[in-house]
Design a protein around this motif. Structure first.
Motif, PDB file in Angstrom:
ATOM      1  N   VAL A 108       0.804  -1.251  -0.145  1.00  0.00           N
ATOM      2  CA  VAL A 108       0.013   0.046  -0.074  1.00  0.00           C
ATOM      3  C   VAL A 108       0.831   1.329  -0.024  1.00  0.00           C
ATOM      4  CG1 VAL A 108      -1.808   1.445   1.255  1.00  0.00           C
ATOM      5  CG2 VAL A 108      -2.012  -1.238   1.197  1.00  0.00           C
ATOM      6  N   PHE A 111       1.865   1.999  -3.169  1.00  0.00           N
ATOM      7  CA  PHE A 111       0.678   2.331  -4.219  1.00  0.00           C
ATOM      8  C   PHE A 111       0.544   3.779  -4.270  1.00  0.00           C
ATOM      9  CE2 PHE A 111      -3.863   2.322  -5.058  1.00  0.00           C
ATOM     10  CZ  PHE A 111      -3.835   1.243  -6.092  1.00  0.00           C
ATOM     11  N   ALA A 138      -6.512  -0.282  -3.474  1.00  0.00           N
ATOM     12  CA  ALA A 138      -5.861  -0.502  -1.963  1.00  0.00           C
ATOM     13  C   ALA A 138      -6.986  -0.161  -1.011  1.00  0.00           C
ATOM     14  CB  ALA A 138      -4.694   0.469  -1.714  1.00  0.00           C
ATOM     15  N   TYR A 155       1.290  -8.072  -6.279  1.00  0.00           N
ATOM     16  CA  TYR A 155       0.603  -6.956  -5.328  1.00  0.00           C
ATOM     17  C   TYR A 155       0.201  -7.619  -4.026  1.00  0.00           C
ATOM     18  CZ  TYR A 155      -3.643  -9.536  -7.350  1.00  0.00           C
ATOM     19  OH  TYR A 155      -4.595 -10.454  -7.521  1.00  0.00           O
ATOM     20  N   ILE A 159      -4.004  -5.135  -1.304  1.00  0.00           N
ATOM     21  CA  ILE A 159      -4.680  -4.615  -2.675  1.00  0.00           C
ATOM     22  C   ILE A 159      -5.177  -5.643  -3.084  1.00  0.00           C
ATOM     23  CG2 ILE A 159      -3.591  -3.880  -4.901  1.00  0.00           C
ATOM     24  CD1 ILE A 159      -1.096  -2.735  -3.156  1.00  0.00           C
TER      25      ILE A 159
END
Length: 471
Positions: A108, A111, A138, A155, A159
């Motif tokens: 995250v 992200f 997210a 990922y 997420i």
């Protein structure tokens, strides 16, 4: 009242999701046909064992519908048009440093803002990887959608990869989810850390237009957002220019370049004599303490030339320190003494309490904290009325209020790093504060300087007030 670029973007999204951003076209294929195609596609994928069969979606009740949609649109649940694929949860020993693993692990933090990456050398199924163009979401703490453009990565568990059915526009769904983030935040308290569960997300209600209109809406939003971004760049430039202007005004003022000198003004040397006489009287009356002698100003300390009737002095030569009158109160003490009077700390008012120490206009200067270096807020500021000051702000008096205002502008105009001690907890102690070099004009010129700065700042404030701000 200033408008922000962010609120403009939110308004664009709101209009888009109500069908008010682009015109409806009666020739567009009805959204019912799209939903039928999605149903057929999902049945085929279930048969081929590419997706699992979902539990039936709860029917949409009338009291759930927040507003009326244009003809040809339909309310759907997210789970009807998309599948949320979970990322992989990692054990600490599985997260490797750069050079130790082949594939970056998207967390995250990465992200949104963090550039510090972990890597993995695990071989995983295809659905645990994402690549350029994939729509991700997210769902923990900092949350929201993103169309990924950072290459092939694994990922993380916090997420989801959004698998879209039936040709629904990915860009439209991205904007739809972006609008939904605003809606979720609107009903969540500011201090709450937000976690969006998969089950709840799949049940969320979304407006779905015909497929052709989805593409028109997405293109229109992209076009308008692009204009907003250009606008934001221009506003930021303007703000930077105004910030530079403020600094230039202060710099010129403190060099004697902002207002004209007047030969009839009583020189700064005479002002210093009067300040010395008043200091002796205050010491005699035990209103202030006698301070240590300040070091002589050496020639190599003087940074620039000043007008003839100015003088280079130390801060302690022209001010009266009243730190001895400060009284710090703990948080629990303040909570038990809540009231109407301002309680000042290093950067301004931090609380309200039931009593006051000072009842006059004085100059406060932050004594400690990162702001001494970062300068996000003014270090020096005038406190007025009835108020209390803790031990994180120096309390400064002077012979006249004009001098306090001049010293406020002066301290806020200079670099304090040479006078600050400590790195983990920067501190401007009383001894260092008193040694700060001050270019002192005659008192009458100080009045003209203060008035000129205030007039220019008022004009700059008016310019900023009517700006559209970035955030």
């Amino acid at each position: 009242m200033s408008v922000t670029i962010e609120t403009i973007k939110q308004k664009i999204l709101e209009q888009a999701m109500r069908g008010e951003l682009v015109e409806q076209d009666p020739n567009d294929e009805p959204v019912e046909i799209l939903l039928e195609q999605i149903k057929e596609e999902k049945e085929k994928l279930i048969k081929e064992k590419k997706i699992k069969k979902q539990k039936p979606m709860q029917p949409i009740e009338e009291d759930e519908i927040p507003y009326e949609l244009p003809k040809g649109w339909q309310w759907v649940r997210l789970g009807e048009v998309a599948e949320l694929l979970n990322g992989r949860a990692y054990k600490k020993h599985e997260l490797l440093d750069e050079g130790e693993g082949r594939t970056p692990v998207l967390r995250v933090g990465n992200f949104f803002t963090n550039n510090s990456w972990y890597y993995s050398d695990l071989e995983l199924s295809d659905d645990k990887y994402c690549d350029n163009g994939d729509l991700l979401y997210a769902w923990s703490a900092s949350f929201g959608p993103k169309i990924w453009n950072g290459g092939k990565v694994i990922y993380h568990y916090h997420i989801w990869k959004v698998n879209i059915f039936g040709g629904v526009s990915k860009q439209f769904l991205y904007f739809l989810l972006l609008k939904d983030v605003i809606d979720i935040k609107d009903v969540t308290t500011g201090s709450t850390m937000i976690h969006v569960t998969k089950a709840n997300m799949e049940k969320r209600l979304f407006p779905l237009p015909p497929i052709q209109e989805q593409f028109r809406i997405a293109e229109k939003i992209k076009s308008l957002f692009s204009l907003c971004d250009k606008w934001e760049e221009e506003v930021t430039k303007q703000q930077n220019h105004l910030s530079v202007l403020r600094n230039k005004v202060l710099d010129d003022a403190m060099r004697g370049l902002l207002v004209e000198q007047d030969e009839s003004d009583e020189p700064a040397e005479k002002l210093l004599e009067k300040i010395g006489e008043e200091r002796e009287q205050l010491i005699k009356e035990k209103k202030i303490k006698k301070q240590k002698a300040l070091p002589r100003i050496e020639e190599d300390e003087i940074p620039y030339d000043i007008p003839e009737n100015w003088s280079w002095v130390r801060f302690g030569d022209v001010s009266f320190n009243r730190d001895g009158e400060r009284v710090p109160l703990s948080k629990s003490e303040r909570e038990s003494r809540s009231g109407k009077y301002d309680y000042y700390g290093a950067s301004g008012v931090i609380d309200k309490i039931d009593d006051y120490i000072f009842n006059e206009s004085l100059l406060l200067i932050g004594e400690d904290g990162a702001n001494l270096i970062r300068r996000k807020t003014p270090i020096a500021f005038i406190a007025e009325g009835e108020y209390w000051v803790n031990n994180h702000a120096h309390v400064i008096d002077a012979m006249e209020f004009t001098m306090l205002k001049f010293l406020e502008f002066y301290i806020n105009s200079i670099d304090l790093k040479p006078y600050v001690t400590g790195t983990a907890q920067p501190k401007l102690n009383q001894s260092s504060l008193n040694k700060i070099l001050i270019a002192l004009p005659p008192l009458n010129e100080q009045k003209r300087i203060v008035e000129k700065i205030e007039n220019i700042y008022e004009y700059i404030d008016q310019l900023e007030k009517h700006m559209v701000l970035p955030k």
